[in-house]
Design a protein around this motif. Structure first.
Motif, PDB file in Angstrom:
ATOM      1  N   GLU A  44       0.798  -1.233   0.000  1.00 56.11           N
ATOM      2  CA  GLU A  44       0.000   0.000   0.000  1.00 56.11           C
ATOM      3  C   GLU A  44       0.830   1.283   0.000  1.00 56.11           C
ATOM      4  OE1 GLU A  44      -3.331   0.471  -0.392  1.00 56.11           O
ATOM      5  OE2 GLU A  44      -3.341  -1.669  -0.794  1.00 56.11           O
ATOM      6  N   LEU A  45       1.915   1.327   0.767  1.00 57.67           N
ATOM      7  CA  LEU A  45       2.670   2.576   0.855  1.00 57.67           C
ATOM      8  C   LEU A  45       3.280   3.000  -0.482  1.00 57.67           C
ATOM      9  CD1 LEU A  45       4.228   2.356   4.423  1.00 57.67           C
ATOM     10  CD2 LEU A  45       2.233   3.657   3.646  1.00 57.67           C
ATOM     11  N   PRO A  46       3.906   2.104  -1.249  1.00 53.70           N
ATOM     12  CA  PRO A  46       4.384   2.539  -2.564  1.00 53.70           C
ATOM     13  C   PRO A  46       3.248   2.986  -3.492  1.00 53.70           C
ATOM     14  CG  PRO A  46       5.440   0.486  -1.942  1.00 53.70           C
ATOM     15  CD  PRO A  46       4.359   0.747  -0.930  1.00 53.70           C
ATOM     16  N   LYS A  47       2.067   2.324  -3.377  1.00 52.53           N
ATOM     17  CA  LYS A  47       0.929   2.706  -4.225  1.00 52.53           C
ATOM     18  C   LYS A  47       0.420   4.106  -3.902  1.00 52.53           C
ATOM     19  CE  LYS A  47      -1.493  -1.340  -3.957  1.00 52.53           C
ATOM     20  NZ  LYS A  47      -2.704  -2.123  -4.106  1.00 52.53           N
ATOM     21  N   ALA A  48       0.700   4.591  -2.707  1.00 54.86           N
ATOM     22  CA  ALA A  48       0.262   5.937  -2.326  1.00 54.86           C
ATOM     23  C   ALA A  48       0.865   6.992  -3.243  1.00 54.86           C
ATOM     24  CB  ALA A  48       0.649   6.231  -0.879  1.00 54.86           C
ATOM     25  N   PHE A  49       1.962   6.649  -3.900  1.00 62.82           N
ATOM     26  CA  PHE A  49       2.651   7.599  -4.767  1.00 62.82           C
ATOM     27  C   PHE A  49       2.564   7.223  -6.242  1.00 62.82           C
ATOM     28  CE2 PHE A  49       4.401   7.871  -0.563  1.00 62.82           C
ATOM     29  CZ  PHE A  49       4.393   9.232  -0.345  1.00 62.82           C
ATOM     30  N   SER A  50       1.692   6.276  -6.580  1.00 66.62           N
ATOM     31  CA  SER A  50       1.514   5.892  -7.971  1.00 66.62           C
ATOM     32  C   SER A  50       0.757   6.986  -8.720  1.00 66.62           C
ATOM     33  CB  SER A  50       0.763   4.565  -8.074  1.00 66.62           C
ATOM     34  OG  SER A  50      -0.579   4.732  -7.692  1.00 66.62           O
ATOM     35  N   SER A  51       0.665   6.844 -10.017  1.00 67.24           N
ATOM     36  CA  SER A  51      -0.007   7.874 -10.817  1.00 67.24           C
ATOM     37  C   SER A  51      -1.527   7.858 -10.624  1.00 67.24           C
ATOM     38  CB  SER A  51       0.332   7.703 -12.297  1.00 67.24           C
ATOM     39  OG  SER A  51      -0.070   6.426 -12.743  1.00 67.24           O
ATOM     40  N   GLN A  52      -2.080   6.736 -10.147  1.00 63.66           N
ATOM     41  CA  GLN A  52      -3.523   6.646  -9.921  1.00 63.66           C
ATOM     42  C   GLN A  52      -3.822   5.947  -8.596  1.00 63.66           C
ATOM     43  OE1 GLN A  52      -5.195   4.741 -13.337  1.00 63.66           O
ATOM     44  NE2 GLN A  52      -5.091   6.580 -14.553  1.00 63.66           N
ATOM     45  N   PRO A  53      -3.461   6.559  -7.465  1.00 64.18           N
ATOM     46  CA  PRO A  53      -3.759   5.916  -6.179  1.00 64.18           C
ATOM     47  C   PRO A  53      -5.254   5.905  -5.914  1.00 64.18           C
ATOM     48  CG  PRO A  53      -2.875   8.109  -5.844  1.00 64.18           C
ATOM     49  CD  PRO A  53      -2.814   7.837  -7.322  1.00 64.18           C
ATOM     50  N   SER A  71       6.748  12.861  -3.244  1.00 62.77           N
ATOM     51  CA  SER A  71       7.357  12.456  -1.979  1.00 62.77           C
ATOM     52  C   SER A  71       6.471  12.753  -0.771  1.00 62.77           C
ATOM     53  CB  SER A  71       8.712  13.147  -1.794  1.00 62.77           C
ATOM     54  OG  SER A  71       8.538  14.546  -1.702  1.00 62.77           O
ATOM     55  N   PHE A  72       5.315  13.372  -1.009  1.00 61.72           N
ATOM     56  CA  PHE A  72       4.386  13.722   0.070  1.00 61.72           C
ATOM     57  C   PHE A  72       2.970  13.476  -0.432  1.00 61.72           C
ATOM     58  CE2 PHE A  72       1.730  16.766   2.415  1.00 61.72           C
ATOM     59  CZ  PHE A  72       2.115  16.498   3.719  1.00 61.72           C
ATOM     60  N   ALA A  73       2.253  12.553   0.212  1.00 61.28           N
ATOM     61  CA  ALA A  73       0.893  12.220  -0.219  1.00 61.28           C
ATOM     62  C   ALA A  73      -0.094  12.553   0.895  1.00 61.28           C
ATOM     63  CB  ALA A  73       0.789  10.739  -0.569  1.00 61.28           C
TER      64      ALA A  73
END
Length: 104
Positions: A44-53, A71-73
């Motif tokens: 989940e944490l890497p997906k927070a910064f994907s292009s379509q979370p 770097s900040f979601a």
């Protein structure tokens, strides 16, 4: 107490409800007492910064994506906010109950 534990204590003393620091592998480096469960943390944490979370589930409650700058979601669930900071090898997750994510 490690430096990460001191950082968590510093943030919670400033009014943030929960703070957790997690390695990129999903390992827990430090966290405030009673830090909530994030389902599938490692994924989940890497997906927070994907292009379509799509959002992150915390204690069976879905936080909705608001924005990220790489770097900040920022996420939100009603009056609660969550901010996630992406570091080189870790993530810092702060959750504020009855706090807008902009104040985290």
């Amino acid at each position: 107490m490690s430096g990460w534990d001191q950082y968590v204590t510093s943030l919670t003393s400033q009014g943030i409800t929960h703070v957790g620091i997690f390695g990129a592998d999903g390992s827990r480096w430090a966290a405030s007492p009673n830090f909530p469960t994030i389902d599938n943390l490692k994924e989940e944490l890497p997906k927070a910064f994907s292009s379509q979370p799509s959002g992150i589930v915390v204690d069976r409650e879905k936080y909705i994506y608001i924005r990220n700058d790489g770097s900040f979601a920022v996420y939100r669930k009603g009056a609660d906010g969550m901010a996630i900071v992406k570091l080189n090898q870790a993530y810092i997750v702060s959750i504020g109950i009855n706090q807008k994510p902009e104040t985290l």
